[in-house]
Design a protein around this motif. Structure first.
Motif, short mmCIF file in Angstrom:
data_model
loop_
_atom_site.label_atom_id
_atom_site.label_comp_id
_atom_site.label_asym_id
_atom_site.label_seq_id
_atom_site.Cartn_x
_atom_site.Cartn_y
_atom_site.Cartn_z
N ASN A 21 9.85 -10.84 -13.03
CA ASN A 21 10.28 -11.68 -11.87
C ASN A 21 10.28 -13.02 -12.08
N SER A 74 13.91 -13.80 -13.59
CA SER A 74 14.91 -13.77 -12.49
C SER A 74 14.36 -13.15 -11.38
N SER A 75 14.22 -13.92 -10.09
CA SER A 75 13.27 -13.59 -8.93
C SER A 75 13.74 -12.40 -8.49
N GLU A 76 12.67 -11.75 -7.78
CA GLU A 76 13.24 -10.34 -7.07
C GLU A 76 14.31 -10.67 -5.97
N LYS A 77 14.13 -11.78 -5.31
CA LYS A 77 15.07 -11.97 -4.25
C LYS A 77 16.47 -12.03 -4.66
N THR A 78 16.79 -12.58 -6.01
CA THR A 78 18.10 -12.82 -6.44
C THR A 78 18.58 -11.36 -6.82
N TRP A 119 17.73 -8.52 -5.59
CA TRP A 119 17.89 -7.78 -4.38
C TRP A 119 19.28 -8.30 -3.98
N VAL A 120 19.51 -9.58 -3.83
CA VAL A 120 20.81 -10.09 -3.26
C VAL A 120 22.12 -9.51 -4.09
N LYS A 121 21.93 -9.62 -5.05
CA LYS A 121 23.26 -8.98 -6.21
C LYS A 121 23.34 -7.61 -5.93
N ARG A 133 24.50 -6.70 -2.00
CA ARG A 133 25.84 -7.20 -1.69
C ARG A 133 26.79 -6.11 -2.67
N LYS A 188 19.75 -0.81 3.28
CA LYS A 188 18.84 -2.07 3.77
C LYS A 188 17.49 -1.68 3.52
N GLY A 248 16.48 0.01 0.90
CA GLY A 248 16.19 -0.10 -0.39
C GLY A 248 16.14 1.22 -1.31
#
Length: 153
Positions: free
Chosen positions: A85, A88-92, A94-96, A99, A127, A129
């Motif tokens: 993490n 490359s962050s968990e958020k990044t 997730w967003v990839k 999308r 959404k 997960g």
């Protein structure tokens, strides 16, 4: 004049730090006899008192390492520092992922493969997960009995 005083004044004259002032050990009596700044200037001109060159750090090893990394070397598990993490962050991530899944859902809806009701259902599942990739979405849709043509992939 004492040696330490001569060193301090010489450093001021040559505009360097005292640690960079070098004095010829064979000419110590001459340095002790010096009484004024002008006497020290004469000794500096005669190279009895000199400036030690500034030390520099070589960039050779760093440049070589950067070159190796640019070729893809030095990237194995032994060179990895920090958690997954941190790199490359968990958020990044997730967003990839989300999308891609939402893009696939929208594409299938526009092609008429799925209707709005199924689209909303799987949108919510994504959404939550439960769906991690486009291929997993297709697999779930196939197992639900929805026919997806191979050309849609």
């Amino acid at each position: 004049m004492r040696i330490d005083t001569a060193k301090r004044i010489s450093a001021e004259i040559m505009k360097v730090g005292q640690s960079r002032v070098w004095m010829d050990q064979n000419s110590i009596p001459e340095i002790l006899e010096a009484a004024t700044r002008s006497d020290l200037r004469v000794l500096i001109r005669r190279h009895v008192i000199q400036v030690i060159p500034r030390k520099g750090n070589s960039r050779y090893r760093t440049r070589k390492r950067i070159e190796q990394i640019s070729k893809g070397r030095r990237r194995g598990p032994g060179s990895v520092r920090g958690t997954r993490n941190a790199r490359s962050s968990e958020k990044t991530v997730w967003v990839k992922t989300i999308r891609a899944v939402r893009d696939e859902l929208l594409k299938l809806k526009k092609q008429g493969v799925i209707d709005t009701k199924i689209y909303r259902k799987y949108y919510r599942i994504a959404k939550g997960g439960s769906i991690r990739s486009r291929s997993q979405l297709r697999t779930q849709l196939k197992s639900a009995g929805i026919q997806i043509k191979e050309e849609n992939q």
